[in-house]
Design a protein around this motif. Structure first.
Motif, short mmCIF file in Angstrom:
data_model
loop_
_atom_site.label_atom_id
_atom_site.label_comp_id
_atom_site.label_asym_id
_atom_site.label_seq_id
_atom_site.Cartn_x
_atom_site.Cartn_y
_atom_site.Cartn_z
N GLN A 129 32.31 10.96 -29.22
CA GLN A 129 32.89 9.68 -28.82
C GLN A 129 32.34 8.54 -29.68
O GLN A 129 33.09 7.67 -30.14
N ALA A 130 31.03 8.54 -29.91
CA ALA A 130 30.43 7.49 -30.74
C ALA A 130 30.94 7.58 -32.18
O ALA A 130 31.22 6.56 -32.82
N GLU A 131 31.07 8.79 -32.70
CA GLU A 131 31.57 8.96 -34.06
C GLU A 131 33.01 8.47 -34.18
O GLU A 131 33.40 7.91 -35.21
N THR A 132 33.79 8.65 -33.13
CA THR A 132 35.17 8.17 -33.14
C THR A 132 35.22 6.65 -33.14
O THR A 132 35.98 6.04 -33.91
N ILE A 133 34.39 6.03 -32.31
CA ILE A 133 34.35 4.57 -32.25
C ILE A 133 33.97 3.99 -33.61
O ILE A 133 34.53 2.98 -34.06
N MET A 134 33.05 4.64 -34.31
CA MET A 134 32.56 4.12 -35.59
C MET A 134 33.31 4.68 -36.79
O MET A 134 32.98 4.34 -37.93
N SER A 135 34.31 5.54 -36.58
CA SER A 135 35.08 6.15 -37.67
C SER A 135 34.15 6.78 -38.70
O SER A 135 34.21 6.48 -39.91
N THR A 208 29.94 -2.43 -38.03
CA THR A 208 29.05 -3.44 -37.47
C THR A 208 29.60 -3.89 -36.12
O THR A 208 30.73 -3.54 -35.74
N ALA A 209 28.81 -4.68 -35.41
CA ALA A 209 29.30 -5.23 -34.15
C ALA A 209 30.50 -6.14 -34.38
O ALA A 209 31.41 -6.22 -33.55
N GLN A 210 30.53 -6.81 -35.53
CA GLN A 210 31.61 -7.76 -35.79
C GLN A 210 32.94 -7.08 -36.07
O GLN A 210 33.99 -7.55 -35.62
N ASN A 211 32.92 -5.98 -36.84
CA ASN A 211 34.20 -5.32 -37.13
C ASN A 211 34.50 -4.17 -36.18
O ASN A 211 35.60 -3.61 -36.22
N GLY A 212 33.53 -3.85 -35.30
CA GLY A 212 33.74 -2.74 -34.38
C GLY A 212 33.77 -3.11 -32.92
O GLY A 212 34.39 -2.42 -32.11
N PHE A 213 33.09 -4.21 -32.55
CA PHE A 213 32.98 -4.60 -31.14
C PHE A 213 33.36 -6.05 -30.89
O PHE A 213 32.90 -6.65 -29.90
N ALA A 214 34.16 -6.63 -31.76
CA ALA A 214 34.54 -8.03 -31.58
C ALA A 214 35.17 -8.27 -30.22
O ALA A 214 34.99 -9.34 -29.61
N GLU A 215 35.90 -7.26 -29.71
CA GLU A 215 36.58 -7.44 -28.43
C GLU A 215 35.60 -7.57 -27.27
O GLU A 215 35.95 -8.13 -26.22
N LEU A 216 34.38 -7.06 -27.44
CA LEU A 216 33.39 -7.20 -26.36
C LEU A 216 33.01 -8.65 -26.16
O LEU A 216 32.88 -9.13 -25.04
N PRO A 466 18.17 7.41 -36.28
CA PRO A 466 18.31 7.45 -34.82
C PRO A 466 19.50 6.70 -34.24
O PRO A 466 19.76 6.81 -33.04
N SER A 467 20.25 5.91 -35.02
CA SER A 467 21.20 4.98 -34.42
C SER A 467 22.38 5.66 -33.73
O SER A 467 22.81 5.24 -32.66
N LEU A 468 22.93 6.71 -34.34
CA LEU A 468 24.05 7.41 -33.71
C LEU A 468 23.64 7.96 -32.35
O LEU A 468 24.40 7.89 -31.37
N THR A 469 22.43 8.48 -32.26
CA THR A 469 21.95 9.03 -30.99
C THR A 469 21.82 7.93 -29.95
O THR A 469 22.14 8.14 -28.77
N ALA A 470 21.35 6.74 -30.35
CA ALA A 470 21.26 5.63 -29.41
C ALA A 470 22.63 5.27 -28.85
O ALA A 470 22.78 5.01 -27.66
N ALA A 471 23.63 5.28 -29.71
CA ALA A 471 25.00 4.97 -29.27
C ALA A 471 25.50 6.03 -28.30
O ALA A 471 26.07 5.71 -27.24
#
Length: 483
Positions: A129-135, A208-216, A466-471
């Motif tokens: 799921q995390a890999e899909t969100i981050m392409s 990044t948060a800006q190009n991936g989570f702007a909707e949040l 470690p970042s993917l695992t945190a996500a």
């Protein structure tokens, strides 16, 4: 990017369904899942400010707050964090290997460290799921070492000529680095340009948060309070009731039903310690990887024809019974020239930079404490364990054998790496009676409406990023909480 900004004065004495402290990987991925279930409002509290991508490129920095200004470091080792909206998603290099199945059971398999209270299989669907969100762009062959139930969303980056030789000779151990740097352009991200400045990507290719989570940050149910530091959490019994905030406007208090603590592995324990919430080994076990830089001179074989900064990962020295005595070792094959190009005529690219990285065993003597007068964080780090250093030396000693498929002319040790910029531990997960702070669902053992996210919760230290695992952990925690 639109942000639903509120001031710390605006939220004083307000009641939120969800209060999220920090805005890095752990916090944003948890909120992205939680928003599917919230009926009320959520608040993000971030110590730093918002800095747009173009501002970061023009100013060559991700934040105006220097990490060393946020704590007192009693040692020489640097501890890098990013205090800004999006946290480490601003400056990360976006390398995204998963942890190895053995990393979750070091104590059971090898008698060292701590087991995680969950398995690789438990986390695997959330990795997807995390890999899909981050392409994520990744090598499908990695499934031989890190089993996967879904393909990578994007094809792998182009490996170097060296990687192609290594993959042919070691098809079960050499792979192209999985990464959040786009191989195929998306609607919001360009293709990686391989210019080796990933911390400040000039073409906006990395997630990044800006190009991936702007909707949040613009979601109608979400408020964002910037330039506001959470100092303490107030509680009654086994429940957090409010967070106290300090900003230029003064000190204020915001109330909530559920709290998510994802400041970072330095500030999250400091908040708890200032609050008198010091259960288990709170603040203890600060750690990250141990690493060395090596440069290999090649004879007649050129490098730097890959399509991203780090092209290869070699797992030949990663797992085995040797982990009873020393750490795993992961070898990174680089597509850049940190030591310059070779001066010999016609041989400028016949060089291969390598990173040799091992895991460290968390030590409770390495810790975050707070100043009794100011309450500010203090890093008391005594040094790496022999376990990790032995692992890296094991890797260095075996490089000649590992690189046998290549025309190696000579191998040169360049330096020990000061830091991997992966601040981990201090609020580790585990069982309620083993010194840990949170359980396998990321819930605080005592404060049952407090979710702790991010790398502070790691019981052990894989050589992998470690970042993917945190996500993935945050997606799982939110899913379990709301299911």
């Amino acid at each position: 990017m639109e942000i639903n900004r509120v001031s710390s004065r605006d939220v004083n004495e307000a009641q939120y369904e969800l209060v999220v402290i920090g805005s890095g990987f752990g916090s944003c991925f948890f909120l992205s899942e939680a928003l599917k279930h919230l009926t009320g409002r959520a608040l993000i509290i971030e110590w730093g400010d918002f800095h747009a991508w173009d501002w970061q490129i023009q100013n060559q920095q991700s934040s105006l707050i220097k990490p060393e200004s946020t704590y007192d470091n009693r040692g020489e080792k640097p501890w890098n964090t990013t205090i800004a909206l999006g946290g480490g998603m601003n400056c990360w290099f976006s390398q995204t290997p998963r942890l190895h199945p053995s990393d979750f059971a070091l104590r059971t398999r090898y008698g060292v460290g701590h087991d995680w209270p969950l398995s690789y299989a438990d986390l695997e669907p959330y990795y997807c799921q995390a890999e899909t969100i981050m392409s994520i762009a990744g090598d499908p062959d990695m499934g031989k070492v890190l089993p996967r139930s879904q393909p990578f969303p994007q094809p792998p980056h182009k490996g170097s000529s060296i990687d192609m030789i290594m993959k042919q000779a070691m098809p079960d151990h050499h792979f192209i680095m999985p990464t959040g740097r786009a191989r195929v352009a998306t609607g919001k991200r360009g293709v990686c340009c391989a210019n080796a400045t990933c911390n400040l990507c000039p073409v906006n290719a990395k997630f990044t948060a800006q190009n991936g989570f702007a909707e949040l940050f613009s979601h109608p149910k979400v408020d964002v309070c910037l330039k506001a530091e959470v100092r303490t959490l107030e509680y009654e019994g086994n429940s957090i009731k409010a967070a106290t905030i300090r900003s230029e406007e003064g000190e204020f208090k915001v109330r909530g039903d559920l709290f998510v603590l994802g400041a970072n592995a330095i500030q999250s324990p400091a908040i708890l310690l200032r609050s008198g919430i010091d259960d288990g080994e709170t603040g203890m076990g600060l750690h990250e990887q141990v690493g060395a830089n090596v440069e290999v001179y090649l004879d007649g074989l050129g490098n730097f024809d890959g399509s991203t900064i780090t092209t290869g990962l070699n797992y030949s020295l990663y797992d085995g019974d040797f982990r009873k005595e020393h750490s795993a070792c992961l070898v990174y094959f680089e597509n850049r020239w940190p030591y310059g190009l070779r001066p010999e005529r016609g041989r400028w690219n016949e060089t291969l930079p390598l990173m040799v990285v091992g895991e460290d065993l968390p030590n409770i003597e390495n810790r975050v404490i707070v100043d009794p007068e100011t309450g500010d964080a203090i890093i008391d780090y005594r040094g790496e364990a022999d376990y990790g250093m032995k692992g890296v030396r094991f890797g260095l000693d075996n490089l000649e054998k590992l690189l046998a498929p290549l025309p190696v002319e000579s191998i040169h040790f360049r330096e020990w790496r000061l830091t991997e910029s992966h601040v981990q531990g201090t609020l580790r997960m585990g069982q309620a009676d083993d010194g840990s702070v949170v359980d396998g669902q990321m819930l605080h053992h005592r404060m049952r409406n407090l979710v702790v996210v991010g790398t502070s919760t790691y019981p052990s230290c894989s050589p992998a990023n470690p970042s993917l695992t945190a996500a993935a952990l945050s997606l799982r925690a939110a899913d379990l909480l709301y299911s």
